[in-house]
Scaffold this motif. Structure first.
Motif, short mmCIF file in Angstrom:
data_model
loop_
_atom_site.label_atom_id
_atom_site.label_comp_id
_atom_site.label_asym_id
_atom_site.label_seq_id
_atom_site.Cartn_x
_atom_site.Cartn_y
_atom_site.Cartn_z
N LEU A 94 0.86 -1.22 0.10
CA LEU A 94 -0.11 0.02 0.15
C LEU A 94 0.91 1.18 -0.15
N VAL A 97 2.36 1.57 -3.47
CA VAL A 97 1.46 2.30 -4.48
C VAL A 97 1.10 3.58 -4.37
N SER A 129 -6.56 -0.37 -3.61
CA SER A 129 -5.53 -1.38 -3.41
C SER A 129 -5.78 -2.23 -2.48
N THR A 223 -2.76 0.76 -10.03
CA THR A 223 -2.86 0.11 -8.75
C THR A 223 -3.28 -1.27 -8.72
N THR A 227 -0.18 -3.82 -7.07
CA THR A 227 -0.77 -4.28 -5.90
C THR A 227 -0.75 -5.89 -6.21
#
Length: 250
Positions: A94, A97, A129, A223, A227
């Motif tokens: 996270l 990203v 995400s 994303t 992810t």
């Protein structure tokens, strides 16, 4: 919209409550809890955001984004409880990203470095995400369990853990990305995205609203890819021990 008109919209809560009661779905309590929580949480967030926007403090912006990441990590980690170190893996994903997307947006002067832009966009990126992480972890753990014999066979024939788990990993990455890709195929035809609709309702020029919506859609595509791939390649090595054997859950 006033608080009076907002209260009238509760009719949209009464309808599912009546249907649940009539059909004996047993969802009345959950619906009421969800409604009350959404009202309280969003009002609190609204007041906090107003304070942060007015202050324009980088510290408050950082704290808001950090809070989003912590909450998203806590929610997503439960879906991969069988994966060792899943909490920090989700958190790192996270954070990466968020830094990647905001770095491109701010670094290339696509959006200004203000709370008005950073916090809403961060919320969409981190939230998406988180959903992608949950989708991936759900699919990946299921794939690993259902193909355990196949994985051990590849290992017994001299294959590496990466080779043994490759099929399950790729299938899980693809499965978690598909919803994002498919939703973009029908955008504008089947649905008008929330951000675009909100801007138009607020009086923004439709073309300007479309441009911002395209920005968000492209962000969410990145994303989805980053992810799933990042979380996948960080997670699969923990399924094997130092002897390249599958670690069985007790």
């Amino acid at each position: 919209m006033t608080y009076l008109t907002l209260s009238i919209t509760l009719i949209f809560v009464v309808i599912p409550l009546v249907l649940s009661k009539t059909l004996n779905l047993g969802l009345e309590r959950d619906t009421i809890i969800a409604t009350v929580r959404s009202i309280i949480q969003l009002l609190i967030v609204g007041f906090i955001l107003k304070f942060v926007f007015d202050s324009e403090s980088l510290l408050y912006i950082f704290l808001m984004v950090t809070l989003m990441i912590v909450a998203a990590t806590h929610n997503a980690k439960n879906k991969g409880a069988s994966i060792k170190g899943i909490t920090w893996k989700v958190a790192v994903t996270l954070i990466f990203v968020e830094v990647l997307t905001q770095g491109i947006l701010i670094g290339m002067n696509i959006t200004p470095a203000t709370a008005q832009y950073i916090i809403p966009i961060s919320g969409m990126v981190i939230g998406n995400s988180m959903v992608l992480a949950i989708l991936f972890l759900n699919r990946f753990t299921a794939e690993v369990e259902s193909h355990q014999d196949e994985t051990e066979l590849v290992l017994s024939l001299g294959g590496t853990p990466k080779q043994a788990i490759h099929g399950q990993l790729i299938n899980s990455i693809k499965a978690s990305m598909i919803p994002t890709i498919e939703s973009q195929k029908t955008v504008g035809l089947v649905q008008l995205p929330g951000m675009m609709s909100g801007q138009i309702i607020a009086g923004a020029d439709p073309i300007q609203a479309v441009q911002f919506q395209l920005l968000i859609m492209f962000l969410l595509l990145t994303t989805a890819a980053v992810t799933s791939v990042m979380l996948g390649f960080m997670s699969y090595p923990t399924l094997f021990n130092q002897r390249m054997q599958v670690i069985h859950k007790s």
